[in-house]
Design a protein around this motif. Sequence first.
Motif, mmCIF file in Angstrom:
data_model
loop_
_atom_site.group_PDB
_atom_site.id
_atom_site.type_symbol
_atom_site.label_atom_id
_atom_site.label_comp_id
_atom_site.label_asym_id
_atom_site.label_seq_id
_atom_site.Cartn_x
_atom_site.Cartn_y
_atom_site.Cartn_z
ATOM 1 N N PRO A 32 -23.687 -47.011 -33.322
ATOM 2 C CA PRO A 32 -23.506 -46.837 -31.879
ATOM 3 C C PRO A 32 -24.844 -46.791 -31.140
ATOM 4 O O PRO A 32 -24.967 -47.325 -30.041
ATOM 5 C CB PRO A 32 -22.751 -45.517 -31.772
ATOM 6 N N ALA A 33 -25.850 -46.157 -31.741
ATOM 7 C CA ALA A 33 -27.164 -46.063 -31.091
ATOM 8 C C ALA A 33 -27.809 -47.440 -30.942
ATOM 9 O O ALA A 33 -28.349 -47.773 -29.877
ATOM 10 C CB ALA A 33 -28.084 -45.124 -31.875
ATOM 11 N N ALA A 34 -27.752 -48.252 -31.987
ATOM 12 C CA ALA A 34 -28.332 -49.597 -31.916
ATOM 13 C C ALA A 34 -27.574 -50.451 -30.901
ATOM 14 O O ALA A 34 -28.175 -51.200 -30.123
ATOM 15 C CB ALA A 34 -28.309 -50.257 -33.290
ATOM 16 N N HIS A 62 -19.392 -55.235 -22.371
ATOM 17 C CA HIS A 62 -19.579 -53.945 -23.032
ATOM 18 C C HIS A 62 -18.728 -52.790 -22.523
ATOM 19 O O HIS A 62 -18.674 -51.749 -23.184
ATOM 20 C CB HIS A 62 -21.055 -53.547 -22.959
ATOM 21 N N ALA A 63 -18.087 -52.926 -21.385
ATOM 22 C CA ALA A 63 -17.289 -51.807 -20.865
ATOM 23 C C ALA A 63 -15.885 -51.825 -21.462
ATOM 24 O O ALA A 63 -15.294 -52.888 -21.651
ATOM 25 C CB ALA A 63 -17.220 -51.882 -19.346
ATOM 26 N N ASP A 64 -15.353 -50.658 -21.732
ATOM 27 C CA ASP A 64 -13.973 -50.509 -22.178
ATOM 28 C C ASP A 64 -13.109 -50.544 -20.912
ATOM 29 O O ASP A 64 -12.661 -49.516 -20.410
ATOM 30 C CB ASP A 64 -13.809 -49.204 -22.944
ATOM 31 N N LEU A 65 -12.951 -51.752 -20.364
ATOM 32 C CA LEU A 65 -12.340 -51.927 -19.045
ATOM 33 C C LEU A 65 -10.963 -51.288 -18.899
ATOM 34 O O LEU A 65 -10.718 -50.604 -17.906
ATOM 35 C CB LEU A 65 -12.303 -53.405 -18.666
ATOM 36 N N PRO A 66 -10.038 -51.483 -19.842
ATOM 37 C CA PRO A 66 -8.731 -50.851 -19.663
ATOM 38 C C PRO A 66 -8.820 -49.324 -19.578
ATOM 39 O O PRO A 66 -8.193 -48.709 -18.709
ATOM 40 C CB PRO A 66 -7.937 -51.288 -20.896
ATOM 41 N N TYR A 139 -34.684 -39.491 -16.367
ATOM 42 C CA TYR A 139 -33.380 -38.834 -16.391
ATOM 43 C C TYR A 139 -32.625 -39.279 -17.631
ATOM 44 O O TYR A 139 -32.946 -40.282 -18.253
ATOM 45 C CB TYR A 139 -32.582 -39.079 -15.104
ATOM 46 N N ASP A 140 -31.654 -38.472 -17.998
ATOM 47 C CA ASP A 140 -30.887 -38.719 -19.215
ATOM 48 C C ASP A 140 -29.509 -39.270 -18.877
ATOM 49 O O ASP A 140 -28.898 -38.873 -17.880
ATOM 50 C CB ASP A 140 -30.725 -37.426 -20.016
ATOM 51 N N VAL A 141 -29.046 -40.151 -19.731
ATOM 52 C CA VAL A 141 -27.687 -40.689 -19.626
ATOM 53 C C VAL A 141 -27.016 -40.466 -20.971
ATOM 54 O O VAL A 141 -27.581 -40.774 -22.016
ATOM 55 C CB VAL A 141 -27.687 -42.200 -19.299
ATOM 56 N N ARG A 142 -25.827 -39.912 -20.930
ATOM 57 C CA ARG A 142 -25.019 -39.767 -22.144
ATOM 58 C C ARG A 142 -23.879 -40.763 -22.048
ATOM 59 O O ARG A 142 -23.087 -40.743 -21.110
ATOM 60 C CB ARG A 142 -24.463 -38.361 -22.292
ATOM 61 N N TRP A 143 -23.827 -41.658 -23.017
ATOM 62 C CA TRP A 143 -22.810 -42.701 -23.081
ATOM 63 C C TRP A 143 -21.756 -42.298 -24.099
ATOM 64 O O TRP A 143 -22.091 -41.799 -25.173
ATOM 65 C CB TRP A 143 -23.421 -44.018 -23.527
ATOM 66 N N THR A 144 -20.502 -42.518 -23.780
ATOM 67 C CA THR A 144 -19.429 -42.355 -24.748
ATOM 68 C C THR A 144 -19.058 -43.755 -25.223
ATOM 69 O O THR A 144 -18.705 -44.623 -24.421
ATOM 70 C CB THR A 144 -18.199 -41.662 -24.128
ATOM 71 N N ILE A 145 -19.175 -43.962 -26.529
ATOM 72 C CA ILE A 145 -18.965 -45.266 -27.149
ATOM 73 C C ILE A 145 -17.745 -45.176 -28.062
ATOM 74 O O ILE A 145 -17.594 -44.213 -28.808
ATOM 75 C CB ILE A 145 -20.195 -45.655 -28.008
ATOM 76 N N VAL A 146 -16.883 -46.196 -27.996
ATOM 77 C CA VAL A 146 -15.713 -46.262 -28.884
ATOM 78 C C VAL A 146 -15.727 -47.597 -29.622
ATOM 79 O O VAL A 146 -16.221 -48.588 -29.108
ATOM 80 C CB VAL A 146 -14.393 -46.086 -28.100
ATOM 81 N N LYS A 153 -17.525 -50.405 -27.480
ATOM 82 C CA LYS A 153 -17.400 -50.539 -26.028
ATOM 83 C C LYS A 153 -17.807 -49.208 -25.403
ATOM 84 O O LYS A 153 -17.631 -48.142 -25.992
ATOM 85 C CB LYS A 153 -15.963 -50.877 -25.607
ATOM 86 N N VAL A 154 -18.325 -49.300 -24.203
ATOM 87 C CA VAL A 154 -18.724 -48.107 -23.454
ATOM 88 C C VAL A 154 -17.516 -47.605 -22.683
ATOM 89 O O VAL A 154 -16.928 -48.341 -21.892
ATOM 90 C CB VAL A 154 -19.880 -48.428 -22.477
#
Length: 192
Positions: A32-34, A62-66, A139-146, A153-154
């Motif tokens: 997920p990090a890569a 890259h977005a989990d659109l649904p 600034y920091d961004v925390r992404w949730t990846i699935v 997807k983000v």
Amino acid sequence: MQITSRRLTGLRSVLACAALLVSAVPALAETPAAYMQRVANELVAASRTGSASGFATALRSHADLPSIGLSALGSYANRLPKSDRPAYYTGMVNWIARYAAKESPKYPVARAVVVGQSAGSGGASYVDTSVTLRNGSVYDVRWTIVRRGNTYKVREAEILLFQMTTVLGNLFQDYISKNQDNPRALVAALNQ
């Protein structure tokens, strides 16, 4: 051992298959990090050009659109017919991309670097990124990846305690409520 043309052809076939397998392994083994570093690089490139099409391409890829789209609709999600969802997702991507392209010059990004990864709930992963602006602000961004098939997807981005889907949901649901509780009004507006 004598190498005949038949053995040489067979050897070439085996080597070609091995090369295909080896080239496929990194995509399947990507962490997920890569993955998120690759996405961050694409977003930084889109930001530098100020291109709505660059942002739209990154979002579509890259977005989990649904998940993002239906979450943003809240209780209105049930009222949007499935047949209207593709147009809704397209409009949502284009609207976000135009907004990002318009706002990106105000926040010129120097770099975005993944600084950590942790396990989330339900198979999700959290990826933390440090974003440095050209003026030195960080600034920091925390992404949730699935995981979706062979890639990721983000699903969410959290910046300065604001979650992307919550902000998007507030905007979209407010628009729908001001337009006779009709989610199709939002779809029409997003696609203008």
